[in-house]
Design a protein around this motif. Structure first.
Motif, PDB file in Angstrom:
ATOM      1  N   UNK A 113      38.472  38.381  33.763  1.00 41.82           N
ATOM      2  CA  UNK A 113      38.244  37.618  33.093  1.00 41.82           C
ATOM      3  C   UNK A 113      39.327  36.555  32.228  1.00 41.82           C
ATOM      4  N   UNK A 114      40.535  37.783  32.283  1.00 40.82           N
ATOM      5  CA  UNK A 114      41.683  37.396  31.594  1.00 40.82           C
ATOM      6  C   UNK A 114      42.569  36.812  32.984  1.00 40.82           C
ATOM      7  N   UNK A 115      42.518  36.959  33.821  1.00 39.01           N
ATOM      8  CA  UNK A 115      43.399  37.017  35.243  1.00 39.01           C
ATOM      9  C   UNK A 115      42.446  34.822  35.216  1.00 39.01           C
ATOM     10  N   UNK A 116      41.063  35.387  35.156  1.00 36.10           N
ATOM     11  CA  UNK A 116      40.579  33.976  35.050  1.00 36.10           C
ATOM     12  C   UNK A 116      41.168  32.610  34.383  1.00 36.10           C
ATOM     13  N   UNK A 117      41.233  33.755  32.875  1.00 36.92           N
ATOM     14  CA  UNK A 117      41.209  32.321  32.346  1.00 36.92           C
ATOM     15  C   UNK A 117      42.736  31.463  32.211  1.00 36.92           C
ATOM     16  N   UNK A 118      43.800  32.339  33.158  1.00 36.19           N
ATOM     17  CA  UNK A 118      44.937  32.481  33.161  1.00 36.19           C
ATOM     18  C   UNK A 118      45.439  31.909  35.064  1.00 36.19           C
ATOM     19  N   UNK A 119      44.892  32.315  36.058  1.00 39.30           N
ATOM     20  CA  UNK A 119      44.801  31.979  37.878  1.00 39.30           C
ATOM     21  C   UNK A 119      43.478  31.435  37.835  1.00 39.30           C
ATOM     22  N   UNK A 120      42.954  30.091  36.872  1.00 38.40           N
ATOM     23  CA  UNK A 120      41.084  30.136  37.500  1.00 38.40           C
ATOM     24  C   UNK A 120      41.098  29.440  38.822  1.00 38.40           C
ATOM     25  N   UNK A 121      42.418  28.727  38.628  1.00 40.69           N
ATOM     26  CA  UNK A 121      42.300  27.431  40.214  1.00 40.69           C
ATOM     27  C   UNK A 121      42.379  27.982  41.583  1.00 40.69           C
ATOM     28  N   UNK A 122      43.393  29.304  41.537  1.00 41.01           N
ATOM     29  CA  UNK A 122      44.227  29.933  42.807  1.00 41.01           C
ATOM     30  C   UNK A 122      43.370  31.369  43.453  1.00 41.01           C
ATOM     31  N   UNK A 123      43.171  32.117  42.351  1.00 36.19           N
ATOM     32  CA  UNK A 123      42.295  33.910  42.008  1.00 36.19           C
ATOM     33  C   UNK A 123      40.633  32.661  43.337  1.00 36.19           C
ATOM     34  N   UNK A 124      40.701  33.345  44.360  1.00 35.58           N
ATOM     35  CA  UNK A 124      39.340  33.487  45.134  1.00 35.58           C
ATOM     36  C   UNK A 124      39.216  34.707  45.185  1.00 35.58           C
ATOM     37  N   UNK A 125      39.019  35.957  44.841  1.00 38.53           N
ATOM     38  CA  UNK A 125      38.974  36.978  45.823  1.00 38.53           C
ATOM     39  C   UNK A 125      38.692  38.231  44.011  1.00 38.53           C
ATOM     40  N   UNK A 126      37.972  39.106  43.707  1.00 40.46           N
ATOM     41  CA  UNK A 126      38.038  39.374  42.628  1.00 40.46           C
ATOM     42  C   UNK A 126      36.965  41.055  42.869  1.00 40.46           C
ATOM     43  N   UNK A 127      38.292  42.214  43.406  1.00 38.41           N
ATOM     44  CA  UNK A 127      37.511  43.476  44.017  1.00 38.41           C
ATOM     45  C   UNK A 127      37.499  44.413  42.886  1.00 38.41           C
ATOM     46  N   UNK A 128      36.505  44.559  41.997  1.00 35.64           N
ATOM     47  CA  UNK A 128      36.511  45.723  41.446  1.00 35.64           C
ATOM     48  C   UNK A 128      35.588  47.277  41.844  1.00 35.64           C
ATOM     49  N   UNK A 129      36.836  47.930  41.257  1.00 35.02           N
ATOM     50  CA  UNK A 129      35.722  49.430  41.165  1.00 35.02           C
ATOM     51  C   UNK A 129      35.866  49.526  40.667  1.00 35.02           C
ATOM     52  N   UNK A 130      34.582  50.777  40.614  1.00 37.90           N
ATOM     53  CA  UNK A 130      33.809  51.840  39.104  1.00 37.90           C
ATOM     54  C   UNK A 130      33.183  52.700  39.385  1.00 37.90           C
ATOM     55  N   UNK A 131      33.124  53.353  39.272  1.00 37.62           N
ATOM     56  CA  UNK A 131      32.336  54.645  40.003  1.00 37.62           C
ATOM     57  C   UNK A 131      31.038  54.809  38.404  1.00 37.62           C
ATOM     58  N   UNK A 132      30.404  54.080  37.328  1.00 38.12           N
ATOM     59  CA  UNK A 132      29.769  53.587  36.925  1.00 38.12           C
ATOM     60  C   UNK A 132      28.932  52.316  37.287  1.00 38.12           C
ATOM     61  N   UNK A 133      27.340  52.530  38.011  1.00 38.86           N
ATOM     62  CA  UNK A 133      26.912  51.366  38.116  1.00 38.86           C
ATOM     63  C   UNK A 133      25.996  51.034  36.428  1.00 38.86           C
ATOM     64  N   UNK A 134      26.099  51.651  35.716  1.00 38.23           N
ATOM     65  CA  UNK A 134      25.865  50.695  34.340  1.00 38.23           C
ATOM     66  C   UNK A 134      26.556  49.627  34.165  1.00 38.23           C
ATOM     67  N   UNK A 135      27.681  50.616  34.137  1.00 40.95           N
ATOM     68  CA  UNK A 135      29.604  49.635  33.870  1.00 40.95           C
ATOM     69  C   UNK A 135      29.016  48.067  34.866  1.00 40.95           C
TER      70      UNK A 135
END
Length: 492
Positions: free
Chosen positions: A199-221
Protein backbone atom coordinates in the motif's frame (compact mmCIF):
# COMPACT_ATOMS: atom_id res chain seq x y z
CA UNK A 1 38.59 47.23 48.78
CA UNK A 2 38.01 43.46 48.91
CA UNK A 3 34.44 43.90 47.63
CA UNK A 4 35.68 45.91 44.65
CA UNK A 5 38.23 43.22 43.95
CA UNK A 6 35.52 40.50 44.02
CA UNK A 7 33.34 42.49 41.66
CA UNK A 8 36.22 42.93 39.21
CA UNK A 9 37.01 39.20 39.34
CA UNK A 10 33.35 38.31 38.73
CA UNK A 11 33.09 40.74 35.80
CA UNK A 12 36.29 39.30 34.28
CA UNK A 13 34.96 35.79 34.67
CA UNK A 14 31.63 36.76 33.07
CA UNK A 15 33.43 38.31 30.09
CA UNK A 16 35.52 35.18 29.69
CA UNK A 17 32.39 32.97 29.86
CA UNK A 18 30.63 35.12 27.28
CA UNK A 19 33.61 34.99 24.90
CA UNK A 20 33.88 31.23 25.34
CA UNK A 21 30.14 30.77 24.74
CA UNK A 22 30.37 32.86 21.59
CA UNK A 23 33.19 30.67 20.30
CA UNK A 24 31.33 27.50 21.17
CA UNK A 25 28.31 28.78 19.28
CA UNK A 26 30.55 30.02 16.51
CA UNK A 27 30.78 26.87 14.44
CA UNK A 28 31.74 27.62 10.88
CA UNK A 29 28.61 26.45 9.06
CA UNK A 30 28.24 27.03 5.35
CA UNK A 31 24.95 26.54 3.57
CA UNK A 32 25.02 24.46 0.39
CA UNK A 33 25.28 26.93 -2.53
CA UNK A 34 22.47 25.23 -4.46
CA UNK A 35 20.16 25.51 -1.45
CA UNK A 36 21.17 29.12 -0.81
CA UNK A 37 20.11 29.98 -4.36
CA UNK A 38 16.70 28.34 -3.98
CA UNK A 39 16.01 29.99 -0.62
CA UNK A 40 16.17 33.42 -2.25
CA UNK A 41 12.83 32.71 -3.93
CA UNK A 42 11.28 30.10 -1.60
CA UNK A 43 10.59 29.56 2.08
CA UNK A 44 12.98 27.54 4.29
CA UNK A 45 9.95 25.75 5.76
CA UNK A 46 10.31 23.21 2.95
CA UNK A 47 14.04 23.31 2.24
CA UNK A 48 15.45 20.27 0.34
CA UNK A 49 16.76 18.65 3.53
CA UNK A 50 13.25 18.16 4.95
CA UNK A 51 12.29 14.57 4.08
CA UNK A 52 9.80 13.74 6.81
CA UNK A 53 6.03 13.97 6.26
CA UNK A 54 4.07 15.64 9.03
CA UNK A 55 1.32 13.06 9.66
CA UNK A 56 0.83 9.89 7.62
CA UNK A 57 -2.66 8.51 7.08
CA UNK A 58 -3.78 5.18 5.69
CA UNK A 59 -5.35 5.29 2.21
CA UNK A 60 -9.10 5.85 2.40
CA UNK A 61 -9.92 2.67 0.47
CA UNK A 62 -7.77 0.59 2.86
CA UNK A 63 -9.40 2.18 5.90
CA UNK A 64 -12.88 1.34 4.53
CA UNK A 65 -11.93 -2.28 3.89
CA UNK A 66 -10.51 -2.62 7.42
CA UNK A 67 -13.75 -1.25 8.87
CA UNK A 68 -15.73 -3.78 6.80
CA UNK A 69 -13.53 -6.64 8.04
CA UNK A 70 -14.16 -5.77 11.69
CA UNK A 71 -17.90 -5.41 11.06
CA UNK A 72 -17.95 -8.93 9.64
CA UNK A 73 -15.79 -10.47 12.36
CA UNK A 74 -16.17 -9.27 15.92
CA UNK A 75 -13.27 -9.89 18.33
CA UNK A 76 -13.84 -9.35 22.07
CA UNK A 77 -11.38 -7.04 23.86
CA UNK A 78 -9.69 -6.18 20.56
CA UNK A 79 -7.94 -3.08 21.89
CA UNK A 80 -6.47 -4.93 24.87
CA UNK A 81 -5.22 -7.79 22.72
CA UNK A 82 -3.79 -5.40 20.13
CA UNK A 83 -1.98 -3.39 22.81
CA UNK A 84 -0.52 -6.54 24.36
CA UNK A 85 0.69 -7.80 20.98
CA UNK A 86 2.20 -4.41 20.09
CA UNK A 87 4.14 -4.29 23.39
CA UNK A 88 5.35 -7.85 22.89
CA UNK A 89 6.62 -7.11 19.38
CA UNK A 90 8.40 -3.96 20.56
CA UNK A 91 10.27 -5.93 23.23
CA UNK A 92 11.16 -8.76 20.83
CA UNK A 93 14.84 -9.70 20.64
CA UNK A 94 17.08 -11.82 18.47
CA UNK A 95 17.25 -15.54 19.33
CA UNK A 96 20.14 -16.43 21.62
CA UNK A 97 22.91 -18.23 19.73
CA UNK A 98 23.97 -21.73 20.82
CA UNK A 99 27.50 -20.51 21.46
CA UNK A 100 26.15 -17.84 23.83
CA UNK A 101 24.09 -20.48 25.68
CA UNK A 102 27.18 -22.67 26.16
CA UNK A 103 29.23 -19.71 27.36
CA UNK A 104 26.52 -18.70 29.84
CA UNK A 105 26.23 -22.28 31.11
CA UNK A 106 29.99 -22.41 31.67
CA UNK A 107 29.88 -19.07 33.51
CA UNK A 108 27.09 -20.11 35.90
CA UNK A 109 28.75 -23.48 36.55
CA UNK A 110 31.98 -21.76 37.60
CA UNK A 111 29.99 -19.24 39.64
CA UNK A 112 28.49 -22.12 41.62
CA UNK A 113 32.05 -23.18 42.48
CA UNK A 114 32.53 -26.09 40.08
CA UNK A 115 35.30 -25.83 37.52
CA UNK A 116 35.51 -29.53 36.61
CA UNK A 117 32.21 -31.44 36.67
CA UNK A 118 33.69 -34.67 35.27
CA UNK A 119 34.83 -35.78 38.75
CA UNK A 120 31.39 -35.36 40.35
CA UNK A 121 28.86 -38.06 41.12
CA UNK A 122 26.00 -38.47 38.63
CA UNK A 123 23.41 -37.29 41.16
CA UNK A 124 25.41 -34.22 42.13
CA UNK A 125 26.06 -33.48 38.46
CA UNK A 126 22.29 -33.57 37.80
CA UNK A 127 21.67 -31.12 40.65
CA UNK A 128 24.25 -28.70 39.25
CA UNK A 129 22.79 -29.04 35.75
CA UNK A 130 19.31 -28.24 37.13
CA UNK A 131 20.60 -25.13 38.92
CA UNK A 132 22.38 -23.95 35.76
CA UNK A 133 19.25 -24.51 33.64
CA UNK A 134 17.20 -22.44 36.09
CA UNK A 135 19.76 -19.63 35.84
CA UNK A 136 19.66 -19.77 32.03
CA UNK A 137 15.85 -19.64 31.99
CA UNK A 138 15.93 -16.64 34.28
CA UNK A 139 18.62 -14.57 32.56
CA UNK A 140 18.54 -15.53 28.86
CA UNK A 141 15.86 -14.39 26.42
CA UNK A 142 13.47 -17.20 25.51
CA UNK A 143 12.72 -16.69 21.82
CA UNK A 144 9.97 -18.58 20.07
CA UNK A 145 8.33 -18.12 16.67
CA UNK A 146 4.93 -16.45 16.42
CA UNK A 147 2.16 -18.42 14.76
CA UNK A 148 -0.47 -16.30 12.99
CA UNK A 149 -3.89 -17.87 12.61
CA UNK A 150 -7.05 -16.06 11.45
CA UNK A 151 -7.78 -14.49 14.84
CA UNK A 152 -4.16 -13.52 15.45
CA UNK A 153 -4.02 -11.79 12.05
CA UNK A 154 -7.02 -9.64 12.98
CA UNK A 155 -5.32 -8.63 16.23
CA UNK A 156 -2.09 -7.90 14.31
CA UNK A 157 -4.10 -5.77 11.87
CA UNK A 158 -5.30 -3.56 14.71
CA UNK A 159 -1.88 -3.44 16.39
CA UNK A 160 0.59 -2.92 13.55
CA UNK A 161 -1.05 -2.00 10.22
CA UNK A 162 -0.93 1.78 10.70
CA UNK A 163 2.59 2.04 12.26
CA UNK A 164 4.08 -0.39 9.72
CA UNK A 165 2.56 1.62 6.90
CA UNK A 166 3.85 4.89 8.40
CA UNK A 167 7.43 3.60 8.72
CA UNK A 168 7.73 2.23 5.17
CA UNK A 169 5.92 5.26 3.70
CA UNK A 170 8.40 7.56 5.45
CA UNK A 171 11.40 5.66 4.01
CA UNK A 172 9.98 5.51 0.48
CA UNK A 173 9.04 9.18 0.69
CA UNK A 174 12.68 10.02 1.36
CA UNK A 175 13.80 8.06 -1.71
CA UNK A 176 11.24 9.80 -3.90
CA UNK A 177 12.11 13.25 -2.53
CA UNK A 178 15.86 12.79 -2.99
CA UNK A 179 15.53 11.04 -6.37
CA UNK A 180 12.48 12.54 -8.13
CA UNK A 181 13.27 10.67 -11.35
CA UNK A 182 13.36 7.21 -9.76
CA UNK A 183 10.53 5.04 -11.19
CA UNK A 184 10.58 1.42 -9.94
CA UNK A 185 8.66 -1.22 -11.88
CA UNK A 186 8.91 -4.24 -9.54
CA UNK A 187 8.92 -4.76 -5.76
CA UNK A 188 9.86 -7.76 -3.62
CA UNK A 189 8.29 -7.70 -0.14
CA UNK A 190 9.81 -10.30 2.18
CA UNK A 191 7.66 -10.91 5.26
CA UNK A 192 4.82 -9.07 3.56
CA UNK A 193 2.27 -9.77 6.28
CA UNK A 194 -0.90 -7.79 5.61
CA UNK A 195 0.59 -5.80 2.74
CA UNK A 196 1.47 -2.51 4.43
CA UNK A 197 4.53 -2.15 2.16
CA UNK A 198 2.43 -2.76 -0.95
CA UNK A 199 0.00 0.00 0.00
CA UNK A 200 2.86 2.42 0.78
CA UNK A 201 4.63 1.72 -2.54
CA UNK A 202 1.35 2.12 -4.41
CA UNK A 203 0.70 5.48 -2.72
CA UNK A 204 4.02 6.89 -3.97
CA UNK A 205 4.80 4.93 -7.17
CA UNK A 206 1.37 3.91 -8.37
CA UNK A 207 1.96 4.65 -12.04
CA UNK A 208 5.31 2.90 -12.47
CA UNK A 209 5.13 -0.31 -10.38
CA UNK A 210 3.65 -3.25 -12.29
CA UNK A 211 4.61 -6.21 -10.09
CA UNK A 212 4.47 -6.87 -6.33
CA UNK A 213 6.00 -10.17 -5.22
CA UNK A 214 4.87 -10.76 -1.61
CA UNK A 215 6.49 -13.54 0.45
CA UNK A 216 5.11 -14.74 3.80
CA UNK A 217 4.87 -18.13 5.52
CA UNK A 218 1.36 -17.58 6.91
CA UNK A 219 -1.65 -18.52 4.76
CA UNK A 220 -3.92 -16.53 7.08
CA UNK A 221 -1.82 -13.41 6.45
CA UNK A 222 -2.13 -13.89 2.68
CA UNK A 223 -5.90 -14.36 2.92
CA UNK A 224 -6.46 -11.23 4.99
CA UNK A 225 -4.08 -9.18 2.82
CA UNK A 226 -6.09 -10.17 -0.28
CA UNK A 227 -9.34 -9.31 1.52
CA UNK A 228 -8.06 -5.79 2.20
CA UNK A 229 -7.46 -5.32 -1.54
CA UNK A 230 -11.06 -5.88 -2.61
CA UNK A 231 -12.85 -3.14 -4.47
CA UNK A 232 -16.30 -2.10 -3.16
CA UNK A 233 -19.08 -4.48 -4.19
CA UNK A 234 -16.54 -7.13 -5.28
CA UNK A 235 -15.40 -10.48 -3.83
CA UNK A 236 -11.86 -10.58 -5.18
CA UNK A 237 -12.55 -13.52 -7.48
CA UNK A 238 -10.84 -11.88 -10.48
CA UNK A 239 -7.72 -9.75 -10.87
CA UNK A 240 -9.91 -6.79 -11.82
CA UNK A 241 -11.63 -6.97 -8.43
CA UNK A 242 -8.48 -5.78 -6.61
CA UNK A 243 -7.64 -2.13 -5.90
CA UNK A 244 -3.93 -2.69 -6.63
CA UNK A 245 -3.18 -4.95 -9.62
CA UNK A 246 -0.12 -7.11 -10.19
CA UNK A 247 0.16 -8.63 -6.69
CA UNK A 248 1.46 -12.20 -6.28
CA UNK A 249 1.35 -13.88 -2.85
CA UNK A 250 3.90 -16.67 -2.37
CA UNK A 251 5.39 -18.75 0.46
CA UNK A 252 8.98 -18.77 -0.86
CA UNK A 253 11.41 -16.44 -2.58
CA UNK A 254 11.95 -16.82 -6.35
CA UNK A 255 14.34 -19.66 -7.13
CA UNK A 256 15.81 -18.27 -10.34
CA UNK A 257 18.91 -16.08 -9.74
CA UNK A 258 17.96 -14.01 -12.79
CA UNK A 259 14.78 -12.74 -11.14
CA UNK A 260 15.54 -9.34 -9.62
CA UNK A 261 13.46 -6.42 -8.36
CA UNK A 262 13.97 -2.66 -8.36
CA UNK A 263 13.07 -2.43 -4.65
CA UNK A 264 13.43 -5.19 -2.05
CA UNK A 265 11.75 -4.60 1.31
CA UNK A 266 12.01 -6.39 4.65
CA UNK A 267 9.71 -4.69 7.13
CA UNK A 268 10.05 -6.00 10.73
CA UNK A 269 11.06 -9.49 9.59
CA UNK A 270 14.74 -10.00 10.49
CA UNK A 271 14.06 -10.53 14.21
CA UNK A 272 11.91 -13.51 13.24
CA UNK A 273 14.89 -15.40 11.76
CA UNK A 274 16.17 -18.08 14.14
CA UNK A 275 19.95 -17.56 14.03
CA UNK A 276 22.68 -15.17 12.95
CA UNK A 277 23.85 -17.47 10.18
CA UNK A 278 20.34 -17.80 8.74
CA UNK A 279 19.92 -14.01 8.83
CA UNK A 280 23.15 -13.54 6.92
CA UNK A 281 22.13 -16.13 4.31
CA UNK A 282 18.75 -14.44 3.92
CA UNK A 283 20.33 -10.99 3.54
CA UNK A 284 22.70 -12.37 0.92
CA UNK A 285 19.72 -13.72 -1.04
CA UNK A 286 17.76 -10.48 -0.70
CA UNK A 287 20.77 -8.47 -1.87
CA UNK A 288 21.18 -10.71 -4.91
CA UNK A 289 17.48 -10.26 -5.70
CA UNK A 290 17.86 -6.48 -5.53
CA UNK A 291 18.36 -4.44 -8.66
CA UNK A 292 18.55 -1.00 -7.03
CA UNK A 293 17.37 -0.48 -3.41
CA UNK A 294 17.29 -2.83 -0.41
CA UNK A 295 15.13 -1.41 2.41
CA UNK A 296 15.37 -2.90 5.92
CA UNK A 297 13.14 -1.69 8.75
CA UNK A 298 13.01 -2.87 12.38
CA UNK A 299 11.57 -1.49 15.60
CA UNK A 300 13.48 1.34 17.25
CA UNK A 301 14.85 -0.76 20.10
CA UNK A 302 18.49 -1.60 20.68
CA UNK A 303 17.89 -5.13 19.33
CA UNK A 304 16.39 -3.79 16.12
CA UNK A 305 19.34 -1.43 15.70
CA UNK A 306 21.90 -4.21 16.26
CA UNK A 307 20.12 -6.39 13.70
CA UNK A 308 20.36 -3.64 11.09
CA UNK A 309 24.04 -3.07 11.90
CA UNK A 310 24.68 -6.78 11.23
CA UNK A 311 23.09 -6.36 7.81
CA UNK A 312 24.94 -3.10 7.16
CA UNK A 313 28.35 -4.57 7.92
CA UNK A 314 27.70 -7.66 5.81
CA UNK A 315 26.48 -5.79 2.72
CA UNK A 316 29.32 -3.24 2.89
CA UNK A 317 31.80 -6.13 3.06
CA UNK A 318 30.78 -7.20 -0.47
CA UNK A 319 33.91 -7.33 -2.61
CA UNK A 320 36.16 -6.35 0.33
CA UNK A 321 37.41 -9.85 1.37
CA UNK A 322 36.43 -9.13 4.97
CA UNK A 323 37.88 -11.90 7.15
CA UNK A 324 35.20 -11.56 9.85
CA UNK A 325 32.52 -12.82 7.44
CA UNK A 326 31.95 -16.02 5.56
CA UNK A 327 33.77 -15.72 2.19
CA UNK A 328 30.53 -16.66 0.42
CA UNK A 329 28.78 -13.60 1.92
CA UNK A 330 31.51 -11.28 0.63
CA UNK A 331 30.75 -12.24 -2.96
CA UNK A 332 28.38 -10.18 -5.03
CA UNK A 333 27.85 -6.63 -6.17
CA UNK A 334 29.12 -3.78 -4.03
CA UNK A 335 26.80 -1.20 -2.51
CA UNK A 336 26.67 1.84 -0.26
CA UNK A 337 24.38 3.24 2.42
CA UNK A 338 21.82 5.56 0.88
CA UNK A 339 20.06 6.38 4.15
CA UNK A 340 20.11 7.24 6.99
CA UNK A 341 23.94 7.30 7.02
CA UNK A 342 25.82 9.78 4.85
CA UNK A 343 28.96 7.58 5.01
CA UNK A 344 30.03 3.93 4.79
CA UNK A 345 32.32 3.70 7.83
CA UNK A 346 31.29 2.04 11.10
CA UNK A 347 28.28 3.59 12.79
CA UNK A 348 29.60 6.12 15.36
CA UNK A 349 26.82 5.27 17.78
CA UNK A 350 28.25 1.77 18.15
CA UNK A 351 31.55 3.08 19.47
CA UNK A 352 31.09 6.70 20.58
CA UNK A 353 27.54 7.09 21.89
CA UNK A 354 27.23 4.52 24.70
CA UNK A 355 25.45 2.08 22.37
CA UNK A 356 22.39 4.25 21.93
CA UNK A 357 20.25 3.02 19.01
CA UNK A 358 20.02 5.14 15.90
CA UNK A 359 16.28 5.47 15.52
CA UNK A 360 13.74 7.95 14.20
CA UNK A 361 10.13 8.94 14.78
CA UNK A 362 7.16 9.38 12.51
CA UNK A 363 3.72 10.69 13.44
CA UNK A 364 0.73 8.88 12.00
CA UNK A 365 -3.01 8.69 12.29
CA UNK A 366 -3.98 5.44 14.07
CA UNK A 367 -6.44 2.91 12.76
CA UNK A 368 -10.12 3.74 13.21
CA UNK A 369 -11.88 0.56 14.33
CA UNK A 370 -15.68 0.61 14.71
CA UNK A 371 -16.72 0.46 18.35
CA UNK A 372 -13.33 1.39 19.80
CA UNK A 373 -11.67 4.62 20.89
CA UNK A 374 -8.60 5.91 19.06
CA UNK A 375 -6.27 8.87 19.47
CA UNK A 376 -5.91 11.68 16.96
CA UNK A 377 -2.25 10.88 16.30
CA UNK A 378 0.48 8.56 17.52
CA UNK A 379 4.23 8.24 17.01
CA UNK A 380 6.12 5.25 15.64
CA UNK A 381 9.79 4.90 16.59
CA UNK A 382 11.78 2.75 14.20
CA UNK A 383 15.25 2.09 12.80
CA UNK A 384 15.86 1.70 9.10
CA UNK A 385 18.57 1.08 6.56
CA UNK A 386 18.48 1.78 2.83
CA UNK A 387 21.28 0.18 0.80
CA UNK A 388 21.81 0.90 -2.88
CA UNK A 389 23.81 -1.07 -5.40
CA UNK A 390 26.85 0.51 -7.01
CA UNK A 391 29.47 2.92 -5.72
CA UNK A 392 28.67 6.09 -3.82
CA UNK A 393 28.28 9.00 -6.26
CA UNK A 394 30.58 11.98 -5.92
CA UNK A 395 29.25 15.24 -4.59
CA UNK A 396 28.14 16.82 -1.35
CA UNK A 397 26.19 14.62 1.06
CA UNK A 398 24.35 16.44 3.80
CA UNK A 399 24.62 15.34 7.45
CA UNK A 400 21.64 13.72 9.17
CA UNK A 401 19.90 15.08 12.29
CA UNK A 402 19.92 12.08 14.66
CA UNK A 403 18.02 13.48 17.64
CA UNK A 404 15.46 16.11 18.45
CA UNK A 405 16.60 19.66 17.69
CA UNK A 406 16.83 21.64 20.94
CA UNK A 407 15.08 24.99 20.71
CA UNK A 408 16.59 27.64 22.94
CA UNK A 409 16.39 31.41 23.16
CA UNK A 410 17.98 32.82 19.97
CA UNK A 411 19.89 29.61 19.23
CA UNK A 412 19.30 26.00 18.18
CA UNK A 413 21.29 22.86 19.02
CA UNK A 414 21.55 20.16 16.32
CA UNK A 415 23.13 16.75 16.81
CA UNK A 416 24.37 15.48 13.46
CA UNK A 417 25.87 12.35 11.96
CA UNK A 418 28.46 13.87 9.66
CA UNK A 419 29.79 12.62 6.35
CA UNK A 420 33.16 11.76 7.94
CA UNK A 421 31.49 9.22 10.24
CA UNK A 422 31.60 11.36 13.40
CA UNK A 423 28.88 12.75 15.63
CA UNK A 424 28.83 16.53 15.90
CA UNK A 425 26.78 18.90 18.02
CA UNK A 426 26.29 22.20 16.22
CA UNK A 427 25.01 25.33 17.92
CA UNK A 428 23.52 27.80 15.47
CA UNK A 429 22.73 31.29 16.75
CA UNK A 430 20.71 34.08 15.27
CA UNK A 431 23.55 36.56 15.71
CA UNK A 432 26.65 34.60 14.69
CA UNK A 433 25.32 32.82 11.57
CA UNK A 434 23.64 33.68 8.33
CA UNK A 435 19.92 34.24 8.35
CA UNK A 436 19.16 31.38 5.96
CA UNK A 437 21.22 28.88 7.98
CA UNK A 438 19.39 29.78 11.17
CA UNK A 439 16.01 29.56 9.45
CA UNK A 440 16.85 26.17 7.93
CA UNK A 441 17.86 24.80 11.33
CA UNK A 442 14.72 26.25 12.84
CA UNK A 443 12.47 24.18 10.55
CA UNK A 444 14.65 21.04 10.54
CA UNK A 445 13.43 18.09 12.60
CA UNK A 446 14.73 14.79 13.89
CA UNK A 447 15.43 12.58 10.86
CA UNK A 448 15.83 15.39 8.33
CA UNK A 449 19.09 16.37 6.63
CA UNK A 450 20.80 19.70 7.23
CA UNK A 451 21.69 21.23 3.82
CA UNK A 452 25.20 22.43 4.67
CA UNK A 453 28.40 21.90 2.73
CA UNK A 454 30.89 22.54 5.55
CA UNK A 455 30.91 22.38 9.35
CA UNK A 456 33.99 23.28 11.35
CA UNK A 457 34.45 24.02 15.04
CA UNK A 458 36.61 26.81 16.39
CA UNK A 459 38.48 24.67 18.93
CA UNK A 460 41.82 26.41 18.29
CA UNK A 461 40.34 29.83 19.00
CA UNK A 462 38.67 28.44 22.10
CA UNK A 463 42.02 27.12 23.31
CA UNK A 464 43.61 30.57 22.82
CA UNK A 465 40.87 32.23 24.87
CA UNK A 466 41.35 29.71 27.66
CA UNK A 467 45.14 30.25 27.74
CA UNK A 468 44.70 34.03 27.67
CA UNK A 469 42.16 33.90 30.50
CA UNK A 470 44.48 31.70 32.59
CA UNK A 471 47.31 34.22 32.17
CA UNK A 472 44.97 37.06 33.15
CA UNK A 473 43.81 35.16 36.22
CA UNK A 474 47.41 34.51 37.28
CA UNK A 475 48.33 38.19 36.88
CA UNK A 476 45.25 39.18 38.83
CA UNK A 477 46.08 36.75 41.62
CA UNK A 478 49.61 38.22 41.90
CA UNK A 479 48.24 41.76 41.99
CA UNK A 480 45.68 40.70 44.56
CA UNK A 481 48.44 39.31 46.76
CA UNK A 482 50.30 42.66 46.64
CA UNK A 483 47.08 44.50 47.45
CA UNK A 484 46.49 42.30 50.50
CA UNK A 485 49.99 43.10 51.79
CA UNK A 486 49.36 46.83 51.39
CA UNK A 487 46.05 46.57 53.23
CA UNK A 488 47.68 44.73 56.16
CA UNK A 489 50.40 47.45 56.39
CA UNK A 490 47.74 50.19 56.47
CA UNK A 491 45.80 48.34 59.20
CA UNK A 492 48.94 48.08 61.32
Amino acid sequence: MSRLWKRERVSQFMKFAQRLAQLRCGHVVELDPSVAATLESSSPRRHPGIIQPKIIRLPESLQKNISNVYREQRIPNLQLQASALANYLKSRKRPVENSDVREAARYYTEKLGYTDTSKLDPEEEKKIATKVKNKLRKHLYHWKPISYDEKMCLVYLAARMAPNYAAIFRVLYEIKRRLPGFQPSSVLDFGSGLGSSVWAVNSLFQESVKEYYCVDVSQAMHNLAERLLWKPQHKGENADDLIIPGIYHRFFLPVSPKTTFDITISNNSLLEIQSHEERMKLLDILWNKTKDFLILIENGSLEGYYTLMEARNMILAKGQNEVSFNPEWCKGEEGYVFAPCSHDVICPRLVKDNFRPCNFEQKYEPLHIPGTKSQVKETERFSYLVLRKGSRPEGTVWPRVISEVLLRARHRVCRLCHTDGNLREVIVTKKKHEKNIYRCVRYTQWGDMLPVSRIESSSSEERKVREQSDDEMKDDSNEDGDTDVELRDEER
